[in-house]
Design an enzyme around this catalytic site. Structure first.
Site, PDB file in Angstrom:
ATOM      1  N   ASN A   9       0.874  -1.176   0.000  1.00 14.18           N
ATOM      2  CA  ASN A   9       0.000   0.000   0.000  1.00 14.18           C
ATOM      3  C   ASN A   9       0.909   1.224   0.000  1.00 14.18           C
ATOM      4  OD1 ASN A   9      -1.779   2.063   0.521  1.00 14.18           O
ATOM      5  ND2 ASN A   9      -2.191   1.445   2.640  1.00 14.18           N
ATOM      6  N   LYS A  11       0.119   4.253  -0.264  1.00 16.75           N
ATOM      7  CA  LYS A  11      -0.524   5.448   0.341  1.00 16.75           C
ATOM      8  C   LYS A  11      -0.302   6.661  -0.562  1.00 16.75           C
ATOM      9  CE  LYS A  11       0.347   3.346   4.764  1.00 16.75           C
ATOM     10  NZ  LYS A  11       0.333   3.473   6.197  1.00 16.75           N
ATOM     11  N   HIS A  95      -9.176   0.854   5.000  1.00 21.60           N
ATOM     12  CA  HIS A  95      -7.897   1.092   5.670  1.00 21.60           C
ATOM     13  C   HIS A  95      -8.111   2.021   6.874  1.00 21.60           C
ATOM     14  CE1 HIS A  95      -3.778   2.346   6.419  1.00 21.60           C
ATOM     15  NE2 HIS A  95      -3.415   1.265   5.784  1.00 21.60           N
ATOM     16  N   GLU A  97      -6.572   4.454   7.873  1.00 17.95           N
ATOM     17  CA  GLU A  97      -6.427   5.883   7.560  1.00 17.95           C
ATOM     18  C   GLU A  97      -7.695   6.432   6.919  1.00 17.95           C
ATOM     19  OE1 GLU A  97      -2.718   5.464   5.488  1.00 17.95           O
ATOM     20  OE2 GLU A  97      -1.776   4.897   7.377  1.00 17.95           O
ATOM     21  N   GLU A 167      -4.968  -5.183  10.719  1.00 19.94           N
ATOM     22  CA  GLU A 167      -3.955  -4.146  10.884  1.00 19.94           C
ATOM     23  C   GLU A 167      -4.202  -3.394  12.190  1.00 19.94           C
ATOM     24  OE1 GLU A 167      -2.119  -3.029   6.883  1.00 19.94           O
ATOM     25  OE2 GLU A 167      -3.846  -1.716   7.153  1.00 19.94           O
ATOM     26  N   GLY A 173       2.703   2.230  10.600  1.00 25.15           N
ATOM     27  CA  GLY A 173       3.582   3.379  10.407  1.00 25.15           C
ATOM     28  C   GLY A 173       4.299   3.816  11.672  1.00 25.15           C
ATOM     29  N   SER A 213       3.795  -2.168  10.226  1.00 26.60           N
ATOM     30  CA  SER A 213       5.252  -2.143  10.332  1.00 26.60           C
ATOM     31  C   SER A 213       5.913  -3.479   9.951  1.00 26.60           C
ATOM     32  CB  SER A 213       5.685  -1.692  11.734  1.00 26.60           C
ATOM     33  OG  SER A 213       5.241  -0.363  11.984  1.00 26.60           O
ATOM     34  N   GLY A 235       5.061   1.363   4.499  1.00 24.00           N
ATOM     35  CA  GLY A 235       6.368   1.979   4.278  1.00 24.00           C
ATOM     36  C   GLY A 235       7.374   1.099   3.555  1.00 24.00           C
TER      37      GLY A 235
HETATM   38  C1  PEP Z   1      -0.469  -0.047   5.883  1.00 20.16           C
HETATM   39  O1  PEP Z   1      -0.420   0.990   5.266  1.00 20.16           O
HETATM   40  O2  PEP Z   1      -1.419  -0.805   5.679  1.00 20.16           O
HETATM   41  C2  PEP Z   1       0.606  -0.356   6.816  1.00 20.16           C
HETATM   42  C3  PEP Z   1       0.533  -1.462   7.497  1.00 20.16           C
HETATM   43  O3  PEP Z   1       1.646   0.540   6.915  1.00 20.16           O
HETATM   44  P1  PEP Z   1       3.122   0.252   7.546  1.00 20.16           P
HETATM   45  O4  PEP Z   1       3.588  -1.045   6.967  1.00 20.16           O
HETATM   46  O5  PEP Z   1       3.939   1.414   7.109  1.00 20.16           O
HETATM   47  O6  PEP Z   1       2.940   0.167   9.024  1.00 20.16           O
END
Ligand code: PEP
Length: 251
Positions: A9, A11, A95, A97, A167, A173, A213, A235
């Protein structure tokens, strides 16, 4: 056996040129990987160019969201049909976010999920508790609600095109990853909620990805857990070498 699903993803990151560069670097690194479904989810503006760059590779294309109308006066929105028009076979829905910054709630996300499925997309449907919810002992209640309200009304056949991404919001993040045991425990809980709602066959076949993460250093250990069927990566999916290492961690 559930085939692992590893998705990136991106983003709101990577301009078109950067996105193409990333894909050109990624393709040879994962060209021999058959045993994992690989998906990248760029920003809308990069979708068409990334689609061209992916060509006939073993990497699928996904959107990060999709609205509940096919077309019309919905300024700023993108429909599932538009995603498919540029080569997407997947989209992310729900998601954290989207939930946090765009105030999207389970009922609306359920509409989005059903509309995207009806259009023909596959969907990674995200669920997960905040740190506050976990600390106050509400994790199971929240996960139950996300699954029950989010997947409400799905037919058995729909599940062939649905994956759940667990998640935990506190791990997205932040650099803090759920331990493999924490992830496994949550995935077992979620699978049981799905079993209660939709039966054992669907719950056994459903892929549940972990997100939060995920990095090359922890990916293999997380996905070695029997109920962790892949990863949704933020990320660490922006760079070809780290994303490829995570994909390989699923093997
Ligand atoms: C995500 O965007 O779904 C995510 C898990 O981000 P990160 O891996 O950066 O924590």
């Amino acid at each position: 056996m559930r085939k692992p699903l590893v998705a990136g993803n991106w983003k709101m990151n990577l301009l078109v040129g950067e996105a193409i560069e990333m894909i050109e670097a990624l393709k040879p690194l994962v060209a021999d990987v058959d045993a994992v479904d690989i998906v990248v989810c760029p920003t809308y503006t990069a979708l068409h160019a990334v689609s061209q760059a992916l060509g006939n590779s073993n990497i699928a294309l996904g959107g990060q969201d999709a609205y509940v109308k096919e077309n019309g006066a919905y300024t700023g929105a993108i429909s599932p049909q538009m995603l498919m028009d540029v080569g997407c076979t997947w989209t992310i829905i729900g998601h954290s976010e989207r939930r946090q910054y765009f105030k999207e709630v389970n009922g609306f996300l359920n509409e989005k999920l059903k509309f995207a499925l009806a259009a023909g997309l596959r969907v990674m449907f995200c669920i997960g508790e905040t740190l506050e919810e976990r600390k106050s002992g509400k994790m199971n209640e929240i996960l139950t609600r996300h699954v029950t309200e989010g997947l409400r009304g799905l037919a058995e056949a729909d599940f062939e095109r649905v994956a759940i991404a667990y998640e935990p919001v506190w791990a997205i993040g932040t650099g803090v990853t759920a331990t493999p045991d924490q992830a496994e425990e949550a995935h077992i809980f979620v699978r049981n909620v799905v079993k209660d709602q939709f039966g054992g066959t669907i719950s056994e076949q459903l892929r549940i990805q972990y997100g939060g993460s995920v990095k090359p250093e922890n990916a293999a250990e997380l996905m070695a857990k029997p109920n962790v069927d892949g990863a949704l990566v933020g990320g660490a999916s922006l760079k070809a070498d780290s994303f490829a290492a995570i994909v390989r961690g699923a093997l």
